[in-house]
Design an enzyme around this catalytic site. Structure first.
Site, short mmCIF file in Angstrom:
data_model
loop_
_atom_site.label_atom_id
_atom_site.label_comp_id
_atom_site.label_asym_id
_atom_site.label_seq_id
_atom_site.Cartn_x
_atom_site.Cartn_y
_atom_site.Cartn_z
NE ARG A 146 -3.93 -0.19 2.44
CZ ARG A 146 -5.21 -0.59 2.27
NH1 ARG A 146 -5.52 -1.86 2.16
NH2 ARG A 146 -6.17 0.29 2.23
CE1 TYR A 149 -4.41 6.85 -3.28
CE2 TYR A 149 -4.74 6.21 -0.99
CZ TYR A 149 -5.14 6.93 -2.11
OH TYR A 149 -6.27 7.72 -2.04
CG ASN A 178 -12.76 3.95 3.61
OD1 ASN A 178 -11.91 4.30 4.43
ND2 ASN A 178 -12.64 2.87 2.88
CG ASN A 194 -15.71 -5.66 -4.74
OD1 ASN A 194 -15.69 -5.15 -5.85
ND2 ASN A 194 -14.72 -6.39 -4.25
N1 UDP Z 1 -12.94 -5.70 1.53
C1 UDP Z 1 -13.70 -6.86 1.70
N2 UDP Z 1 -14.25 -7.42 0.57
C2 UDP Z 1 -14.12 -6.88 -0.66
C3 UDP Z 1 -13.36 -5.68 -0.82
C4 UDP Z 1 -12.78 -5.13 0.32
O1 UDP Z 1 -13.88 -7.38 2.81
O2 UDP Z 1 -14.67 -7.44 -1.64
C5 UDP Z 1 -12.33 -5.11 2.75
C6 UDP Z 1 -10.88 -4.69 2.60
O3 UDP Z 1 -10.01 -5.79 2.83
C7 UDP Z 1 -10.77 -3.62 3.67
C8 UDP Z 1 -12.15 -2.95 3.63
O4 UDP Z 1 -13.02 -3.89 3.01
O5 UDP Z 1 -10.61 -4.21 4.94
C9 UDP Z 1 -12.17 -1.66 2.82
O6 UDP Z 1 -11.58 -1.93 1.57
P1 UDP Z 1 -11.50 -0.87 0.39
O7 UDP Z 1 -10.66 -1.47 -0.68
O8 UDP Z 1 -12.87 -0.41 0.01
O9 UDP Z 1 -10.80 0.42 1.00
P2 UDP Z 1 -9.52 0.66 1.95
O10 UDP Z 1 -8.94 -0.64 2.42
O11 UDP Z 1 -8.57 1.43 1.10
O12 UDP Z 1 -10.09 1.45 3.07
#
Ligand code: UDP
Length: 317
Positions: A146, A149, A178, A194
């Site tokens: 990560r 980013y 988020n 998703n």
């Molecule tokens: N996540 C999940 N299922 C999915 C996509 C994401 O459980 O199909 C989880 C991901 O592992 C994280 C959280 O949801 O813990 C948020 O993920 P996202 O990619 O939306 O944003 P970020 O991690 O950058 O906050």
């Protein structure tokens, strides 16, 4: 009034998810908008309704290259923001934040424009302090997947503050948590899109880990409102300022809420937790409340209902 203070505004990443909502709102306020996007994750479909509007102009351009235009203010939103997209070409992701910020700050310096950086809650990494105030310096793994980013966005903040100190550039830095809403890409891999797409299609809902990790989700209109308030704030207020909804929920509760709203028969299935996935995330928004008189107005449930309505129309089409 926005259009009096800033008659012409440039939005980099203007065809992206938050950028397209911002362009729409600026035009509604009578601002001339130059939308800059290379369409890496942005989409023309996000701004198709604005094309033909005399206040709106689009430039296909990658901000890792210098940009020569005239403008009164710049919102720098250009950067892939979903983990699968920013991890696809990590070197380019860092360049978008670092070279892109240098180019955008150079433009601000030449034109005298005020410039706002869309930073991120990812600057806090996997936070050891909870909820996260702006004074928390973060817990980022600099060599993880990560980091392109997170460290890119951290370096962008450094560049913004150095241009401010060294050249007197008028800067604003927002740390956006988020965000969700219509015009998220159905395949960008983010959790809200998703889960909604899976629920609407009756496919299994893919929970990473045990689903106990938390996030705090703000509806896009609230974030756009916060960004505009920040742009209009007093010169002495630079941020960084958190913009997000302090309602913290686990991914499991999020999945169950979406299944309930859709009325779906989807089951929950468990997948491995990605590397460096933050365990908890929740903004402390006291600074935004005090300095911008801003706080979210749309509840997560309301926002999810609106987003489900958008995706069911889009997927049907
Ligand atoms: N996540 C999940 N299922 C999915 C996509 C994401 O459980 O199909 C989880 C991901 O592992 C994280 C959280 O949801 O813990 C948020 O993920 P996202 O990619 O939306 O944003 P970020 O991690 O950058 O906050």
């Amino acid at each position: 009034m926005l259009s009096k203070t800033y008659p012409r505004i440039c939005v980099t990443g203007g065809a992206g998810f938050i950028g397209s909502h911002l362009c729409r709102r600026l035009i509604a306020e009578g601002v001339e908008v130059l939308c800059v996007d290379n369409y890496y994750t942005g989409a023309r479909s996000n701004i198709v309704d604005l094309i033909g509007n005399p206040l709106f102009e689009v430039l296909r351009h990658d901000i890792t290259m210098p940009l020569f235009i005239e403008t009164d203010a710049i919102f720098n939103l250009a950067c892939p923001a979903s983990p699968i997209h920013y991890q696809y070409d990590p070197v380019q992701t860092t360049r978008v934040s670092v070279d892109g910020s240098i180019n955008v700050l150079g433009l601000a310096r030449r034109t005298g424009a005020r410039v706002l950086q869309a930073s991120t809650s990812e600057v806090y990494g996997d936070p050891a302090v909870h909820p996260q105030p702006e004074t928390y310096l973060g817990n980022v793994n600099p060599i993880g997947i990560r980091a392109c980013y997170d460290e890119g966005k951290r370096c962008a903040e450094t560049l913004f503050f150095d241009y401010h100190r060294q050249y007197g550039t008028s800067i604003k830095v927002a740390r956006i948590f988020n965000t969700f809403g219509p015009h998220m890409q159905p395949n960008d891999g983010r959790v809200v899109s998703n889960f909604i797409v899976q629920a609407l299609r009756g496919e299994p809902i893919t929970l990473h880990g045990d689903g106990s990790q938390t996030r705090s989700f703000a509806y896009v209109d609230d974030i756009v409102d916060g960004l505009i308030r920040l742009m209009l704030s007093d010169e002495g207020f630079t941020g960084p300022v958190n913009l997000g909804n302090p309602t913290e929920i686990s991914m499991r509760i999020l999945a169950e809420t979406i299944v309930d709203i859709v009325g779906s028969s989807s089951e929950l299935v468990f997948r491995p937790l990605p590397q460096d996935d933050p365990r908890r995330r929740c903004p402390d928004i006291a600074l935004a409340e005090q300095a911008l008189q801003w706080k979210p107005t749309v509840t997560v449930r309301d926002g999810l209902e609106r987003t489900v309505a958008y995706f069911s129309k889009t997927l049907a089409a």
